[in-house]
Design a protein around this motif. Structure first.
Motif, PDB file in Angstrom:
ATOM      1  N   LEU A   3      -1.216  24.161 -41.724  1.00 47.10           N
ATOM      2  CA  LEU A   3       0.173  23.701 -41.636  1.00 47.10           C
ATOM      3  C   LEU A   3       0.260  22.216 -41.297  1.00 47.10           C
ATOM      4  CD1 LEU A   3       1.859  26.621 -39.668  1.00 47.10           C
ATOM      5  CD2 LEU A   3       1.902  26.209 -42.132  1.00 47.10           C
ATOM      6  N   TYR A   4       1.341  21.610 -41.745  1.00 46.44           N
ATOM      7  CA  TYR A   4       1.651  20.231 -41.375  1.00 46.44           C
ATOM      8  C   TYR A   4       3.157  20.074 -41.326  1.00 46.44           C
ATOM      9  CZ  TYR A   4       2.316  19.507 -46.413  1.00 46.44           C
ATOM     10  OH  TYR A   4       2.741  19.608 -47.711  1.00 46.44           O
ATOM     11  N   ILE A   5       3.610  19.062 -40.598  1.00 48.90           N
ATOM     12  CA  ILE A   5       5.031  18.771 -40.490  1.00 48.90           C
ATOM     13  C   ILE A   5       5.286  17.339 -40.944  1.00 48.90           C
ATOM     14  CG2 ILE A   5       5.547  20.424 -38.657  1.00 48.90           C
ATOM     15  CD1 ILE A   5       5.364  18.105 -36.634  1.00 48.90           C
ATOM     16  N   THR A   6       6.514  17.099 -41.341  1.00 45.73           N
ATOM     17  CA  THR A   6       6.950  15.745 -41.672  1.00 45.73           C
ATOM     18  C   THR A   6       7.632  15.178 -40.435  1.00 45.73           C
ATOM     19  OG1 THR A   6       7.292  16.363 -43.979  1.00 45.73           O
ATOM     20  CG2 THR A   6       8.383  14.352 -43.214  1.00 45.73           C
ATOM     21  N   VAL A   7       7.163  14.011 -40.001  1.00 39.69           N
ATOM     22  CA  VAL A   7       7.715  13.364 -38.814  1.00 39.69           C
ATOM     23  C   VAL A   7       8.808  12.398 -39.261  1.00 39.69           C
ATOM     24  CG1 VAL A   7       7.196  11.939 -36.807  1.00 39.69           C
ATOM     25  CG2 VAL A   7       5.495  13.572 -37.646  1.00 39.69           C
ATOM     26  N   ILE A   8       9.976  12.560 -38.677  1.00 37.57           N
ATOM     27  CA  ILE A   8      11.106  11.683 -38.986  1.00 37.57           C
ATOM     28  C   ILE A   8      11.130  10.580 -37.923  1.00 37.57           C
ATOM     29  CG2 ILE A   8      13.597  11.546 -39.341  1.00 37.57           C
ATOM     30  CD1 ILE A   8      12.101  13.449 -41.286  1.00 37.57           C
ATOM     31  N   TYR A   9      10.971   9.342 -38.364  1.00 29.93           N
ATOM     32  CA  TYR A   9      10.973   8.210 -37.436  1.00 29.93           C
ATOM     33  C   TYR A   9      11.312   6.946 -38.204  1.00 29.93           C
ATOM     34  CZ  TYR A   9       6.443   6.658 -39.262  1.00 29.93           C
ATOM     35  OH  TYR A   9       5.430   6.203 -40.072  1.00 29.93           O
ATOM     36  N   ASN A  10      11.618   5.889 -37.458  1.00 31.99           N
ATOM     37  CA  ASN A  10      11.904   4.590 -38.051  1.00 31.99           C
ATOM     38  C   ASN A  10      10.602   3.796 -38.061  1.00 31.99           C
ATOM     39  OD1 ASN A  10      12.762   2.091 -38.807  1.00 31.99           O
ATOM     40  ND2 ASN A  10      14.380   1.924 -37.275  1.00 31.99           N
ATOM     41  N   PRO A  11      10.008   3.555 -39.237  1.00 31.29           N
ATOM     42  CA  PRO A  11       8.731   2.832 -39.292  1.00 31.29           C
ATOM     43  C   PRO A  11       8.781   1.458 -38.626  1.00 31.29           C
ATOM     44  CG  PRO A  11       9.258   3.783 -41.423  1.00 31.29           C
ATOM     45  CD  PRO A  11      10.459   3.978 -40.551  1.00 31.29           C
ATOM     46  N   GLU A  12       9.945   0.831 -38.607  1.00 32.00           N
ATOM     47  CA  GLU A  12      10.076  -0.491 -37.978  1.00 32.00           C
ATOM     48  C   GLU A  12       9.786  -0.425 -36.482  1.00 32.00           C
ATOM     49  OE1 GLU A  12      13.950  -1.915 -38.985  1.00 32.00           O
ATOM     50  OE2 GLU A  12      13.466  -2.069 -41.115  1.00 32.00           O
ATOM     51  N   ASP A  13       9.987   0.739 -35.865  1.00 35.99           N
ATOM     52  CA  ASP A  13       9.717   0.890 -34.439  1.00 35.99           C
ATOM     53  C   ASP A  13       8.228   0.838 -34.115  1.00 35.99           C
ATOM     54  OD1 ASP A  13      12.430   1.165 -34.033  1.00 35.99           O
ATOM     55  OD2 ASP A  13      12.361   3.353 -33.854  1.00 35.99           O
ATOM     56  N   PHE A  14       7.384   1.010 -35.140  1.00 33.13           N
ATOM     57  CA  PHE A  14       5.948   1.069 -34.915  1.00 33.13           C
ATOM     58  C   PHE A  14       5.184  -0.048 -35.622  1.00 33.13           C
ATOM     59  CE2 PHE A  14       7.575   5.261 -34.099  1.00 33.13           C
ATOM     60  CZ  PHE A  14       6.940   5.590 -32.921  1.00 33.13           C
ATOM     61  N   GLU A  15       5.908  -1.013 -36.203  1.00 33.06           N
ATOM     62  CA  GLU A  15       5.256  -2.133 -36.861  1.00 33.06           C
ATOM     63  C   GLU A  15       4.636  -3.066 -35.833  1.00 33.06           C
ATOM     64  OE1 GLU A  15       8.122  -4.105 -39.286  1.00 33.06           O
ATOM     65  OE2 GLU A  15       7.989  -2.624 -40.883  1.00 33.06           O
ATOM     66  N   GLU A  16       3.551  -3.721 -36.235  1.00 34.94           N
ATOM     67  CA  GLU A  16       2.938  -4.741 -35.388  1.00 34.94           C
ATOM     68  C   GLU A  16       3.872  -5.945 -35.364  1.00 34.94           C
ATOM     69  OE1 GLU A  16       0.095  -4.725 -33.696  1.00 34.94           O
ATOM     70  OE2 GLU A  16      -0.453  -2.711 -34.308  1.00 34.94           O
ATOM     71  N   PRO A  17       4.020  -6.606 -34.213  1.00 35.37           N
ATOM     72  CA  PRO A  17       4.839  -7.814 -34.193  1.00 35.37           C
ATOM     73  C   PRO A  17       4.186  -8.888 -35.061  1.00 35.37           C
ATOM     74  CG  PRO A  17       3.756  -7.482 -32.069  1.00 35.37           C
ATOM     75  CD  PRO A  17       3.441  -6.289 -32.932  1.00 35.37           C
TER      76      PRO A  17
END
Length: 80
Positions: free
Chosen positions: A51-65
């Motif tokens: 099994l796997y799940i799709t994670v809903i998130y804002n990719p911009e929150d995890f970008e490198e500065p």
């Protein structure tokens, strides 16, 4: 097809696994690492079953500065 869609806010951070986790019906945990999120990955997999799940998130929150320019103060040069 994904087992479910889960908001990142509903997942827990595990220091031991260095990953966000979410309970899997098999009794283990779906896992996705911070590095995977930074590269845009959205699938958290369970290491014990298929099994796997799709994670809903804002990719911009995890970008490198963005890299900043060198802000060192230039040394003064004495002129004779």
């Amino acid at each position: 097809m994904s087992y479910d869609e889960v908001e990142i806010e509903d997942m827990q951070w595990s220091d031991d696994l260095s990953a966000f986790t979410y309970p899997c019906p098999c009794g283990d945990l779906f896992q996705i690492t911070l590095d995977e999120l930074k590269t845009g990955e959205e699938i958290a997999r369970c290491p014990s079953c298929s099994l796997y799940i799709t994670v809903i998130y804002n990719p911009e929150d995890f970008e490198e500065p963005p890299a900043t320019e060198d802000t060192r103060i230039p040394q003064q040069v004495e002129v004779s």
